[in-house]
Motif scaffolding. Structure first.
Motif, PDB file in Angstrom:
ATOM      1  N   PRO A 111       0.834  -1.209   0.000  1.00 36.31           N
ATOM      2  CA  PRO A 111       0.000   0.000   0.000  1.00 36.31           C
ATOM      3  C   PRO A 111       0.869   1.259   0.000  1.00 36.31           C
ATOM      4  O   PRO A 111       1.749   1.413   0.840  1.00 36.31           O
ATOM      5  N   GLU A 112       0.632   2.125  -0.990  1.00 34.71           N
ATOM      6  CA  GLU A 112       1.363   3.380  -1.144  1.00 34.71           C
ATOM      7  C   GLU A 112       2.865   3.161  -1.295  1.00 34.71           C
ATOM      8  O   GLU A 112       3.662   4.070  -1.061  1.00 34.71           O
ATOM      9  N   GLY A 113       3.260   1.951  -1.689  1.00 39.11           N
ATOM     10  CA  GLY A 113       4.677   1.666  -1.909  1.00 39.11           C
ATOM     11  C   GLY A 113       5.512   1.707  -0.660  1.00 39.11           C
ATOM     12  O   GLY A 113       6.739   1.867  -0.727  1.00 39.11           O
ATOM     13  N   LEU A 114       4.868   1.540   0.523  1.00 37.78           N
ATOM     14  CA  LEU A 114       5.566   1.638   1.812  1.00 37.78           C
ATOM     15  C   LEU A 114       5.669   0.268   2.453  1.00 37.78           C
ATOM     16  O   LEU A 114       4.678  -0.459   2.571  1.00 37.78           O
ATOM     17  N   ILE A 115       6.878  -0.091   2.879  1.00 39.69           N
ATOM     18  CA  ILE A 115       7.098  -1.383   3.515  1.00 39.69           C
ATOM     19  C   ILE A 115       8.264  -1.265   4.479  1.00 39.69           C
ATOM     20  O   ILE A 115       9.248  -0.559   4.203  1.00 39.69           O
ATOM     21  N   SER A 116       8.177  -1.913   5.607  1.00 43.64           N
ATOM     22  CA  SER A 116       9.217  -1.793   6.631  1.00 43.64           C
ATOM     23  C   SER A 116      10.409  -2.675   6.305  1.00 43.64           C
ATOM     24  O   SER A 116      10.303  -3.665   5.583  1.00 43.64           O
ATOM     25  N   GLY A 117      11.553  -2.299   6.892  1.00 42.98           N
ATOM     26  CA  GLY A 117      12.752  -3.101   6.714  1.00 42.98           C
ATOM     27  C   GLY A 117      12.570  -4.489   7.289  1.00 42.98           C
ATOM     28  O   GLY A 117      13.080  -5.480   6.741  1.00 42.98           O
ATOM     29  N   GLU A 118      11.817  -4.603   8.398  1.00 38.87           N
ATOM     30  CA  GLU A 118      11.570  -5.910   9.020  1.00 38.87           C
ATOM     31  C   GLU A 118      10.744  -6.799   8.089  1.00 38.87           C
ATOM     32  O   GLU A 118      11.027  -7.991   7.944  1.00 38.87           O
ATOM     33  N   GLN A 119       9.726  -6.208   7.456  1.00 37.06           N
ATOM     34  CA  GLN A 119       8.915  -6.974   6.516  1.00 37.06           C
ATOM     35  C   GLN A 119       9.744  -7.439   5.324  1.00 37.06           C
ATOM     36  O   GLN A 119       9.615  -8.578   4.870  1.00 37.06           O
ATOM     37  N   LEU A 120      10.593  -6.556   4.807  1.00 38.28           N
ATOM     38  CA  LEU A 120      11.455  -6.930   3.684  1.00 38.28           C
ATOM     39  C   LEU A 120      12.408  -8.045   4.075  1.00 38.28           C
ATOM     40  O   LEU A 120      12.600  -9.011   3.333  1.00 38.28           O
ATOM     41  N   SER A 121      13.004  -7.913   5.259  1.00 31.66           N
ATOM     42  CA  SER A 121      13.953  -8.911   5.735  1.00 31.66           C
ATOM     43  C   SER A 121      13.298 -10.274   5.874  1.00 31.66           C
ATOM     44  O   SER A 121      13.853 -11.298   5.461  1.00 31.66           O
ATOM     45  N   SER A 122      12.089 -10.298   6.433  1.00 31.31           N
ATOM     46  CA  SER A 122      11.370 -11.553   6.635  1.00 31.31           C
ATOM     47  C   SER A 122      10.948 -12.167   5.301  1.00 31.31           C
ATOM     48  O   SER A 122      11.103 -13.373   5.088  1.00 31.31           O
ATOM     49  N   ALA A 123      10.430 -11.334   4.391  1.00 33.55           N
ATOM     50  CA  ALA A 123       9.926 -11.849   3.121  1.00 33.55           C
ATOM     51  C   ALA A 123      11.046 -12.364   2.227  1.00 33.55           C
ATOM     52  O   ALA A 123      10.859 -13.333   1.477  1.00 33.55           O
ATOM     53  N   LEU A 124      12.219 -11.736   2.303  1.00 31.67           N
ATOM     54  CA  LEU A 124      13.321 -12.087   1.411  1.00 31.67           C
ATOM     55  C   LEU A 124      14.332 -13.028   2.051  1.00 31.67           C
ATOM     56  O   LEU A 124      15.215 -13.560   1.366  1.00 31.67           O
ATOM     57  N   GLY A 125      14.235 -13.202   3.378  1.00 37.74           N
ATOM     58  CA  GLY A 125      15.152 -14.101   4.070  1.00 37.74           C
ATOM     59  C   GLY A 125      16.579 -13.605   4.109  1.00 37.74           C
ATOM     60  O   GLY A 125      17.516 -14.413   4.054  1.00 37.74           O
ATOM     61  N   VAL A 126      16.744 -12.285   4.205  1.00 39.38           N
ATOM     62  CA  VAL A 126      18.081 -11.700   4.292  1.00 39.38           C
ATOM     63  C   VAL A 126      18.114 -10.715   5.456  1.00 39.38           C
ATOM     64  O   VAL A 126      17.079 -10.325   5.996  1.00 39.38           O
ATOM     65  N   SER A 127      19.310 -10.292   5.829  1.00 41.86           N
ATOM     66  CA  SER A 127      19.465  -9.392   6.978  1.00 41.86           C
ATOM     67  C   SER A 127      19.041  -7.971   6.632  1.00 41.86           C
ATOM     68  O   SER A 127      18.925  -7.605   5.467  1.00 41.86           O
ATOM     69  N   ARG A 128      18.838  -7.147   7.680  1.00 44.12           N
ATOM     70  CA  ARG A 128      18.492  -5.750   7.463  1.00 44.12           C
ATOM     71  C   ARG A 128      19.633  -5.014   6.742  1.00 44.12           C
ATOM     72  O   ARG A 128      19.389  -4.116   5.939  1.00 44.12           O
ATOM     73  N   THR A 129      20.865  -5.424   7.041  1.00 42.71           N
ATOM     74  CA  THR A 129      22.012  -4.827   6.353  1.00 42.71           C
ATOM     75  C   THR A 129      21.972  -5.143   4.865  1.00 42.71           C
ATOM     76  O   THR A 129      22.234  -4.273   4.018  1.00 42.71           O
ATOM     77  N   ALA A 130      21.608  -6.389   4.541  1.00 36.21           N
ATOM     78  CA  ALA A 130      21.496  -6.785   3.132  1.00 36.21           C
ATOM     79  C   ALA A 130      20.374  -6.009   2.442  1.00 36.21           C
ATOM     80  O   ALA A 130      20.508  -5.623   1.272  1.00 36.21           O
ATOM     81  N   ILE A 131      19.277  -5.768   3.168  1.00 40.34           N
ATOM     82  CA  ILE A 131      18.174  -4.980   2.600  1.00 40.34           C
ATOM     83  C   ILE A 131      18.681  -3.599   2.219  1.00 40.34           C
ATOM     84  O   ILE A 131      18.410  -3.092   1.111  1.00 40.34           O
ATOM     85  N   TRP A 132      19.440  -2.970   3.092  1.00 38.79           N
ATOM     86  CA  TRP A 132      19.975  -1.630   2.823  1.00 38.79           C
ATOM     87  C   TRP A 132      20.869  -1.652   1.581  1.00 38.79           C
ATOM     88  O   TRP A 132      20.783  -0.760   0.730  1.00 38.79           O
ATOM     89  N   LYS A 133      21.685  -2.689   1.466  1.00 37.18           N
ATOM     90  CA  LYS A 133      22.584  -2.794   0.308  1.00 37.18           C
ATOM     91  C   LYS A 133      21.789  -2.948  -0.984  1.00 37.18           C
ATOM     92  O   LYS A 133      22.120  -2.355  -2.017  1.00 37.18           O
ATOM     93  N   HIS A 134      20.709  -3.746  -0.943  1.00 35.89           N
ATOM     94  CA  HIS A 134      19.892  -3.932  -2.142  1.00 35.89           C
ATOM     95  C   HIS A 134      19.146  -2.659  -2.500  1.00 35.89           C
ATOM     96  O   HIS A 134      18.952  -2.365  -3.692  1.00 35.89           O
ATOM     97  N   ILE A 135      18.725  -1.911  -1.496  1.00 38.68           N
ATOM     98  CA  ILE A 135      18.091  -0.619  -1.762  1.00 38.68           C
ATOM     99  C   ILE A 135      19.070   0.291  -2.517  1.00 38.68           C
ATOM    100  O   ILE A 135      18.705   0.952  -3.504  1.00 38.68           O
ATOM    101  N   LYS A 136      20.310   0.324  -2.072  1.00 36.60           N
ATOM    102  CA  LYS A 136      21.329   1.149  -2.731  1.00 36.60           C
ATOM    103  C   LYS A 136      21.582   0.685  -4.170  1.00 36.60           C
ATOM    104  O   LYS A 136      21.777   1.511  -5.074  1.00 36.60           O
ATOM    105  N   LEU A 137      21.566  -0.632  -4.381  1.00 42.24           N
ATOM    106  CA  LEU A 137      21.762  -1.148  -5.731  1.00 42.24           C
ATOM    107  C   LEU A 137      20.582  -0.769  -6.629  1.00 42.24           C
ATOM    108  O   LEU A 137      20.764  -0.412  -7.799  1.00 42.24           O
TER     109      LEU A 137
END
Length: 334
Positions: free
Chosen positions: A20-46
């Motif tokens: 919804p509205e393109g908003l999603i938490s880092g915790e939700q991303l981490s859980s859905a993708l099975g990667v760490s919060r640090t990895a989420i940040w790196k993928h966001i940068k990529l």
């Protein structure tokens, strides 16, 4: 192989597009993708390097604020209409060749309709093994079709693809012309090439990989000087960009129906021959055709129901050209 894994970046984009509205938490991303919060940040940068833009809010999450027109599954899917092609789309920021990737996946059992895309290619190929310049902003993709036709109709594959691409471009107000056998021109210069690679089985084509390269949202000046003589881009000729996911969706939708008719035995090039001829750049012009080491020159008179080109030489002899490369024609900047 029923399902080929998407990259983490593709999955992340899919999650944002569905949130919804393109908003999603880092915790939700981490859980859905099975990667760490640090990895989420790196993928966001990529993803930001690929043109996506995000707004980060502490204790709330990330909001997707800008979506580039990359050829990703979640961005193309809304533009597909009753289409088996594009049921799976695999994107990468860079590949040596989408055709090579699609061919390897086909050998491993990848399903009909798979589309392999890339933001850039480092080893794209055109006819005669030439290098195909594939910078960011273009459309570089390959389509896997299984059991499309008998070997006797294999030549129809690229001809049908050229009609599908012409229809899609026309629907977006881009007045292209078709150059026999498998290019599209805009104002006399090449904007699109089509290359088919296939594997046969007995009397039928087991699978074909249809590679399409479209010079879209970059300028002609990005080509080397020698390439600028015969190639151009949509941006340079139309003075505007084209929305690439929409155009890809249109191409796949048009191509899907043409291939389904071909496979059902009610279509093929004969069914669209008049349409092809109506938008052909080649017919009625003086041209030179390279066939192996031989050069044949004359007026391109017609194409028959199989796509064979009739070329009348200066002595009146009509040559039936089954395959070859048109070197140039009148008014053509090639």
């Amino acid at each position: 192989m029923d399902k080929i894994a998407m990259s983490t970046r593709e999955k992340m984009v899919e999650l944002f597009m569905g949130a919804p509205e393109g908003l999603i938490s880092g915790e939700q991303l981490s859980s859905a993708l099975g990667v760490s919060r640090t990895a989420i940040w790196k993928h966001i940068k990529l993803l930001e390097e690929d043109g996506f833009e995000f707004a980060a809010t502490p204790r709330v999450g990330y909001r997707l604020t800008h979506v580039p027109d990359e050829l990703m599954a979640s961005l193309v899917a809304p533009h597909l209409r009753d289409c088996t092609l594009g049921s799976q789309i695999l994107w990468a920021p860079e590949r040596p060749s989408t055709n090579d990737t699609a061919t390897e996946l086909a050998k491993s059992g990848a399903p009909h309709g798979l589309v392999v895309t890339a933001a850039r290619q480092t080893g794209g190929r055109g006819r005669q093994g030439r290098v195909w310049q594939s910078p960011a902003g273009g459309m570089w993709f390959s389509i896997l079709v299984r059991r499309p036709c008998a070997i006797s109709q294999a030549g129809d594959l690229t001809l049908l693809a050229s009609v599908a691409v012409w229809r899609a471009l026309a629907s977006m107000g881009i007045p292209a012309e078709i150059k026999w056998p498998n290019d599209l021109l805009l104002n006399g210069r090449k904007i699109c090439g089509i290359l088919a690679q296939m594997r046969t089985d007995g009397e039928s084509v087991e699978y074909a990989v249809i590679g399409i390269g479209m010079n879209a949202n970059f300028t002609r000046e990005q080509f080397p000087p020698d390439v600028r003589e015969y190639a151009t881009t949509i941006l340079s000729e139309m003075n505007r960009e084209v929305h690439r996911p929409t155009l890809l969706g249109c191409i796949l939708t048009e191509l899907d129906q043409l291939y389904r008719d071909l496979k059902a035995g009610v279509g093929g090039f004969a069914a669209v021959r008049d349409e092809w001829k109506a938008h052909a750049h080649t017919l009625g012009r003086n041209i030179r055709v390279r066939i192996g080491e031989q050069i044949v020159e004359g007026v391109a008179q017609d194409v028959d129901a199989r796509g064979v080109l009739a070329l009348r030489g200066e002595d009146g002899t009509v040559h039936a050209i089954h395959s070859g490369e048109v070197l140039f024609s009148e008014m053509e900047k090639l």
